[in-house]
Design a protein around this motif. Structure first.
Motif, PDB file in Angstrom:
ATOM      1  N   HIS A 225     -12.815  -6.827  -8.119  1.00  0.00           N
ATOM      2  CA  HIS A 225     -11.943  -7.874  -8.642  1.00  0.00           C
ATOM      3  C   HIS A 225     -10.550  -7.743  -8.036  1.00  0.00           C
ATOM      4  CE1 HIS A 225     -14.844  -9.220 -11.614  1.00  0.00           C
ATOM      5  NE2 HIS A 225     -15.060  -7.963 -11.972  1.00  0.00           N
ATOM      6  N   SER A 226      -9.915  -8.884  -7.762  1.00  0.00           N
ATOM      7  CA  SER A 226      -8.543  -8.870  -7.246  1.00  0.00           C
ATOM      8  C   SER A 226      -7.848 -10.158  -7.655  1.00  0.00           C
ATOM      9  CB  SER A 226      -8.523  -8.707  -5.724  1.00  0.00           C
ATOM     10  OG  SER A 226      -9.088  -9.837  -5.094  1.00  0.00           O
ATOM     11  N   LEU A 227      -6.545 -10.179  -7.440  1.00  0.00           N
ATOM     12  CA  LEU A 227      -5.738 -11.330  -7.853  1.00  0.00           C
ATOM     13  C   LEU A 227      -4.441 -11.330  -7.061  1.00  0.00           C
ATOM     14  CD1 LEU A 227      -5.268 -13.712  -9.899  1.00  0.00           C
ATOM     15  CD2 LEU A 227      -4.107 -12.028 -11.356  1.00  0.00           C
ATOM     16  N   SER A 228      -4.066 -12.488  -6.511  1.00  0.00           N
ATOM     17  CA  SER A 228      -2.769 -12.634  -5.850  1.00  0.00           C
ATOM     18  C   SER A 228      -1.726 -13.069  -6.862  1.00  0.00           C
ATOM     19  CB  SER A 228      -2.847 -13.673  -4.722  1.00  0.00           C
ATOM     20  OG  SER A 228      -3.615 -13.189  -3.656  1.00  0.00           O
ATOM     21  N   GLY A 232       2.708 -15.393  -3.901  1.00  0.00           N
ATOM     22  CA  GLY A 232       1.921 -15.438  -2.681  1.00  0.00           C
ATOM     23  C   GLY A 232       2.264 -14.373  -1.670  1.00  0.00           C
ATOM     24  N   ILE A 233       3.065 -13.362  -2.048  1.00  0.00           N
ATOM     25  CA  ILE A 233       3.465 -12.340  -1.088  1.00  0.00           C
ATOM     26  C   ILE A 233       2.914 -10.958  -1.421  1.00  0.00           C
ATOM     27  CG2 ILE A 233       5.555 -13.573  -0.433  1.00  0.00           C
ATOM     28  CD1 ILE A 233       7.153 -11.663  -2.177  1.00  0.00           C
ATOM     29  N   THR A 234       2.155 -10.841  -2.487  1.00  0.00           N
ATOM     30  CA  THR A 234       1.522  -9.571  -2.806  1.00  0.00           C
ATOM     31  C   THR A 234       0.369  -9.851  -3.763  1.00  0.00           C
ATOM     32  OG1 THR A 234       1.896  -7.274  -3.531  1.00  0.00           O
ATOM     33  CG2 THR A 234       2.968  -9.022  -4.801  1.00  0.00           C
ATOM     34  N   GLY A 235      -0.381  -8.797  -4.087  1.00  0.00           N
ATOM     35  CA  GLY A 235      -1.524  -8.965  -4.959  1.00  0.00           C
ATOM     36  C   GLY A 235      -1.929  -7.659  -5.595  1.00  0.00           C
ATOM     37  N   THR A 236      -2.968  -7.724  -6.418  1.00  0.00           N
ATOM     38  CA  THR A 236      -3.417  -6.576  -7.198  1.00  0.00           C
ATOM     39  C   THR A 236      -4.929  -6.441  -7.045  1.00  0.00           C
ATOM     40  OG1 THR A 236      -1.645  -6.919  -8.804  1.00  0.00           O
ATOM     41  CG2 THR A 236      -3.498  -5.582  -9.513  1.00  0.00           C
ATOM     42  N   ILE A 247      -0.904  -3.789  -4.531  1.00  0.00           N
ATOM     43  CA  ILE A 247      -1.112  -3.311  -3.172  1.00  0.00           C
ATOM     44  C   ILE A 247       0.117  -2.576  -2.651  1.00  0.00           C
ATOM     45  CG2 ILE A 247      -0.293  -5.283  -1.809  1.00  0.00           C
ATOM     46  CD1 ILE A 247      -3.651  -3.461  -1.356  1.00  0.00           C
ATOM     47  N   GLN A 248       1.320  -2.942  -3.141  1.00  0.00           N
ATOM     48  CA  GLN A 248       2.544  -2.289  -2.674  1.00  0.00           C
ATOM     49  C   GLN A 248       2.597  -0.819  -3.082  1.00  0.00           C
ATOM     50  OE1 GLN A 248       4.960  -3.355  -0.656  1.00  0.00           O
ATOM     51  NE2 GLN A 248       3.855  -5.265  -0.341  1.00  0.00           N
ATOM     52  N   GLU A 249       1.837  -0.451  -4.119  1.00  0.00           N
ATOM     53  CA  GLU A 249       1.845   0.947  -4.540  1.00  0.00           C
ATOM     54  C   GLU A 249       1.004   1.833  -3.628  1.00  0.00           C
ATOM     55  OE1 GLU A 249       2.526  -0.100  -9.267  1.00  0.00           O
ATOM     56  OE2 GLU A 249       1.079   1.446  -8.695  1.00  0.00           O
ATOM     57  N   LEU A 250       0.339   1.227  -2.657  1.00  0.00           N
ATOM     58  CA  LEU A 250      -0.368   1.980  -1.612  1.00  0.00           C
ATOM     59  C   LEU A 250       0.363   1.882  -0.279  1.00  0.00           C
ATOM     60  CD1 LEU A 250      -4.069   0.983  -2.350  1.00  0.00           C
ATOM     61  CD2 LEU A 250      -3.033   3.232  -2.712  1.00  0.00           C
ATOM     62  N   ARG A 251       1.608   1.446  -0.313  1.00  0.00           N
ATOM     63  CA  ARG A 251       2.347   1.144   0.917  1.00  0.00           C
ATOM     64  C   ARG A 251       2.340   2.313   1.901  1.00  0.00           C
ATOM     65  NH1 ARG A 251       5.970  -2.687   2.344  1.00  0.00           N
ATOM     66  NH2 ARG A 251       7.402  -2.183   4.039  1.00  0.00           N
ATOM     67  N   LEU A 275      -2.686 -10.674  -1.122  1.00  0.00           N
ATOM     68  CA  LEU A 275      -3.059  -9.365  -0.570  1.00  0.00           C
ATOM     69  C   LEU A 275      -2.869  -9.352   0.938  1.00  0.00           C
ATOM     70  CD1 LEU A 275      -6.371  -8.752  -2.550  1.00  0.00           C
ATOM     71  CD2 LEU A 275      -4.228  -7.522  -2.880  1.00  0.00           C
ATOM     72  N   ALA A 276      -3.350 -10.410   1.605  1.00  0.00           N
ATOM     73  CA  ALA A 276      -3.261 -10.470   3.062  1.00  0.00           C
ATOM     74  C   ALA A 276      -1.816 -10.476   3.525  1.00  0.00           C
ATOM     75  CB  ALA A 276      -3.987 -11.715   3.573  1.00  0.00           C
ATOM     76  N   TYR A 277      -0.963 -11.237   2.825  1.00  0.00           N
ATOM     77  CA  TYR A 277       0.456 -11.281   3.195  1.00  0.00           C
ATOM     78  C   TYR A 277       1.071  -9.892   3.106  1.00  0.00           C
ATOM     79  CZ  TYR A 277       5.282 -12.946   3.426  1.00  0.00           C
ATOM     80  OH  TYR A 277       6.575 -13.159   3.795  1.00  0.00           O
ATOM     81  N   ALA A 278       0.803  -9.185   2.022  1.00  0.00           N
ATOM     82  CA  ALA A 278       1.370  -7.848   1.853  1.00  0.00           C
ATOM     83  C   ALA A 278       0.815  -6.878   2.888  1.00  0.00           C
ATOM     84  CB  ALA A 278       1.085  -7.338   0.442  1.00  0.00           C
ATOM     85  N   LEU A 279      -0.473  -6.962   3.192  1.00  0.00           N
ATOM     86  CA  LEU A 279      -1.078  -6.078   4.185  1.00  0.00           C
ATOM     87  C   LEU A 279      -0.523  -6.360   5.579  1.00  0.00           C
ATOM     88  CD1 LEU A 279      -4.744  -6.199   2.878  1.00  0.00           C
ATOM     89  CD2 LEU A 279      -3.189  -4.242   2.761  1.00  0.00           C
ATOM     90  N   ALA A 280      -0.282  -7.636   5.892  1.00  0.00           N
ATOM     91  CA  ALA A 280       0.320  -7.971   7.180  1.00  0.00           C
ATOM     92  C   ALA A 280       1.726  -7.407   7.281  1.00  0.00           C
ATOM     93  CB  ALA A 280       0.341  -9.491   7.368  1.00  0.00           C
TER      94      ALA A 280
END
Length: 757
Positions: A225-228, A232-236, A247-251, A275-280
């Motif tokens: 399960h996931s959620l943006s 639109g710039i990060t997700g969980t 996702i930022q807590e795995l930076r 999620l994709a935005y944060a990973l990029a």
């Protein structure tokens, strides 16, 4: 090799429209074609998409979504299909707009039907990223081997590192599986050839963090399960039954994984654009996500189709398109299933193939290093030659002059010139002269001169046109006064490009030796940066004086110091140790007020302080609203424009203080010396970029020297030298950045060559 098309969306929104730039190139090569166009406003399109999304989300068919289920309302699959058709239709109508036609036609002309094309959309607008770009008819119907990816506008090239394993290493995270079957994702992964897979089943945060830090992986996979987030710039992601992990807590862990060789992330979960935005942003080269909530069986089917195509040798983009289009067979169960998968791409990274993951053999570093150095030298020299050419032919003249203006404004205050005083005529002074013809009546002029003459000014300059004779009843008084003082008046020379009426004759009562022309010389952008000192007059021109008004006043003042002009040549004039040319840069005095100012009415009323006028140059002129004013380095509009009499005061001040105070006159370097400096700084920047490995250190060096150039230019300007700071700065920055990019490209090419070996 696939072709690359990058669509960059500039600032804008759906209400104002978007500026769009298309760059077409081959992989890792400079753009072969650049096209600029505009998408018109379309505020309805995001609303159509929101309507479709609302209907779609009400399906709730075992979505892999980390959010509470919404209340289901009555609607039909047909309603969702109709909303989808509305989105697709309006999207394509928008992309067929006349203002966007140059980009559409460029893509259709440049690429063939069967050619493999990667189209990357760079944008920061969330609504743009959400649109189903795969439904663009250019891609859907005309380019059968093309696929669209998304990208952030800001990015940097990720490190090109390779693992030491001969197998493809995958970290597979099977997160919270409540209500879904992640076991089928596991089975699809286990069927991959030449893969070494590490499974983390509902791991804790610490377990996941340690895995990313302690081992190197080529692919990161997540199912669950996931959620943006709404921004639109990060997700969980939901990694287990109890932990929702932003996702930022795995930076730091993900950045380490990228440095260790991570090339691809696959999030087979819901709502992945954030999620994709944060990973990029963490420089992960490629990410595959689902743009909206995805049913369990759709996610499983996509993964199976994609892995089969990718592991069999198809490119990443074609594998995604192949798997995405196969989902159309399931759209009788879930509308628009083929809209869901999307690639998020770092434009500087080449998408991997299944065969490119294993470690290449080492090659000949010394030969490659030598070739890299020669290429870096060539790029630096090419950039230097480019900016040397723009300086020579004046292509950036206006921009360079604007930098000059900014630096002029930043000089330290010099204070008012004690040798000058301004008698100003404002709106109130105009009202108290009922009999005036022009800005100053004859009676007011005579009274003014009678008040000033006893105070013994060295020169009085009237910066007001008077091409008519003084009234007969005042002529005797005027003649008597003007014999007592050094009185200078103005006229206007004829502009050969304008009708003869453009000229303004001098006052008939004064000899030509007491007349100066008032003409200014504006630059092409309308800014007054130069001073006319003298010229060769046209004998047929009523204004036939050879000297400028400011020059005549300076002559009168300096004559009291027994300093007279000498002319060593036709193009030079000597006043003591200062050398002047007919046309020169105006070194404005850096001060809020060039001289003391006294309104005309105060002089006429006898409110005059003798110390303000004695031994000074008095300039009489108009400062009333709507009158003579000029654009200068200190302002170009409204109240920031400088009155003409104030400009004249700056010109007089420049000449007098250059002679008596050795205040510097502005000079430029010889053109050959400027060209040598531009070339030298470009070569230096290129060599630093070639030597420095760290992007951070290189960025610090580039920015530090850039700031240093500006400070140096400002200091030299105070000393009287104008450097072409813009050309030097652009040459420095461009050379450093381009050489660094070239070095990265060479490294990628070398790595690819080693892989092929």
């Amino acid at each position: 090799m696939a072709k690359l098309a990058i669509l960059s969306f500039g600032e804008g929104n759906f209400t104002q429209g978007f500026n769009v730039t298309l760059q077409i190139s081959e992989e890792q090569k400079a753009a072969e074609r650049v096209v600029i166009a505009k998408l018109p406003p379309n505020p309805d399109l995001p609303q159509y998409y929101a309507q479709w999304r609302s209907l779609y989300e009400q399906l709730r068919k075992n979505f892999r979504l980390s959010a509470p289920k919404a209340q289901v309302t009555n609607f039909s699959m047909l309603d969702c299909d109709r909303a989808a058709l509305q989105v697709k239709t309006h999207l394509n109508l928008w992309l067929q707009s006349e203002s966007f036609r140059p980009i559409r036609e460029a893509i259709l002309q440049q690429f063939t039907l069967q050619e493999e094309v990667r189209i990357v959309l760079q944008t920061e607008d969330l609504s743009l990223r959400q649109l189903p770009w795969s439904q663009w008819d250019v891609v859907d119907q005309h380019l059968l081997n093309a696929e669209i990816a998304l990208s952030n506008s800001a990015f940097e090239q990720p490190p090109s590192l390779h693992s030491t394993s001969d197998r493809i290493r995958i970290l597979a995270i099977l997160g919270n599986s409540e209500g879904i079957e992640t076991e089928k994702d596991r089975q699809a992964l286990e069927r991959l050839p030449d893969a070494e897979i590490t499974f983390l089943v509902e791991p804790s945060r610490q377990q996941l963090n340690d895995a990313l830090w302690e081992s190197a992986y080529d692919i990161l996979f997540f199912a669950g399960h996931s959620l943006s987030h709404e921004t639109g710039i990060t997700g969980t992601i939901s990694i287990n039954l109890t932990e929702m992990l932003p996702i930022q807590e795995l930076r730091k862990a993900l950045q380490t994984a990228v440095r260790n060789g991570l090339k691809l992330a696959i999030f087979n979960s819901c709502d992945g654009l954030g999620l994709a935005y944060a990973l990029a942003d963490l420089q992960i080269p490629q990410t595959i996500v689902m743009r909206e909530p995805v049913p369990d069986y759709i996610a499983q089917s996509f993964l199976q189709y994609f892995l089969k195509a990718f592991s069999s040798g198809q490119s990443l983009y074609l594998s995604v398109r192949h798997a995405r289009e196969r989902l159309q067979g399931l759209e009788d169960q879930i509308p628009c299933a083929s809209w869901l998968p999307v690639i998020y791409q770092n434009p500087t990274a080449i998408p991997p193939t299944w065969q490119s993951f294993p470690t290449p053999k080492p090659s000949q570093p010394s030969k490659l290093k030598k070739r890299s150095f020669v290429n870096a030298l060539f790029v630096s020299f090419a950039i230097a030659a480019t900016f040397a050419g723009t300086r020579t032919f004046g292509f950036l003249q206006t921009s360079e002059a604007q930098v000059f203006d900014q630096m002029m404004q930043r000089r330290p205050d010099e204070g008012a010139d004690p040798r000058l005083v301004l008698i100003t005529i404002d709106d109130e002074d105009l009202k108290i002269q009922p009999d005036r013809k022009g800005s100053l009546s004859d009676s007011a002029l005579v009274q003014l001169l009678e008040k000033l003459a006893p105070q013994q000014p060295r020169a009085i300059g009237l910066d007001i046109y008077r091409d008519f004779a003084i009234m007969p009843n005042l002529k005797q008084r005027f003649d008597q006064i003007q014999r007592q003082v050094n009185f200078i008046a103005v006229c206007k020379m004829r502009d050969p490009t304008l009708p003869a009426a453009d000229t303004v004759s001098p006052p008939p009562e004064l000899p030509i030796s007491h007349i100066g022309f008032s003409d200014f010389l504006e630059d092409v952008d309308g800014i007054l940066r130069q001073q006319l000192v003298w010229t060769t007059p046209d004998v047929a021109d009523p204004c036939s004086t050879p000297y400028a008004f400011s020059t005549q006043l300076a002559f009168q003042y300096l004559a009291m110091e027994k300093i007279l002009p000498k002319f060593p040549s036709e193009q030079t004039m000597q006043l003591k140790d200062a050398t002047f040319t007919p046309q020169m840069l105006l070194n404005y005095r850096s001060t809020a007020r060039i001289a003391a100012e006294v309104p005309l009415r105060e002089i006429l009323q006898g409110k005059i302080n003798a110390s303000i006028v004695k031994d000074r140059i008095v300039i009489i002129g108009v400062k009333a609203s709507g009158t003579d004013s000029w654009q200068t380095p200190y302002g170009v509009g409204g109240a920031s424009r400088m009155p003409g009499m104030v400009v004249q005061a700056h010109m007089v001040s420049q000449m007098v203080n250059a002679v008596l105070e050795h205040r510097p006159l502005l000079k430029t370097l010889p053109r050959l010396l400027e060209i040598a400096a531009i070339i030298g700084i470009a070569l230096l920047s290129g060599m630093i970029a070639w030597r420095v490995q760290s992007r951070i250190y290189l960025g610090i060096a580039l920015i530090a020297v850039f700031i240093g150039l500006y400070v140096l230019g400002l200091w030299l300007l105070i000393q009287g030298f104008w450097l072409p700071i813009l050309h030097l700065s652009l040459s420095w920055l461009s050379s450093g950045v381009c050489v660094k990019l070239l070095k990265s490209v060479n490294h990628s090419i070398a790595s690819q060559s080693r892989q092929e070996e």
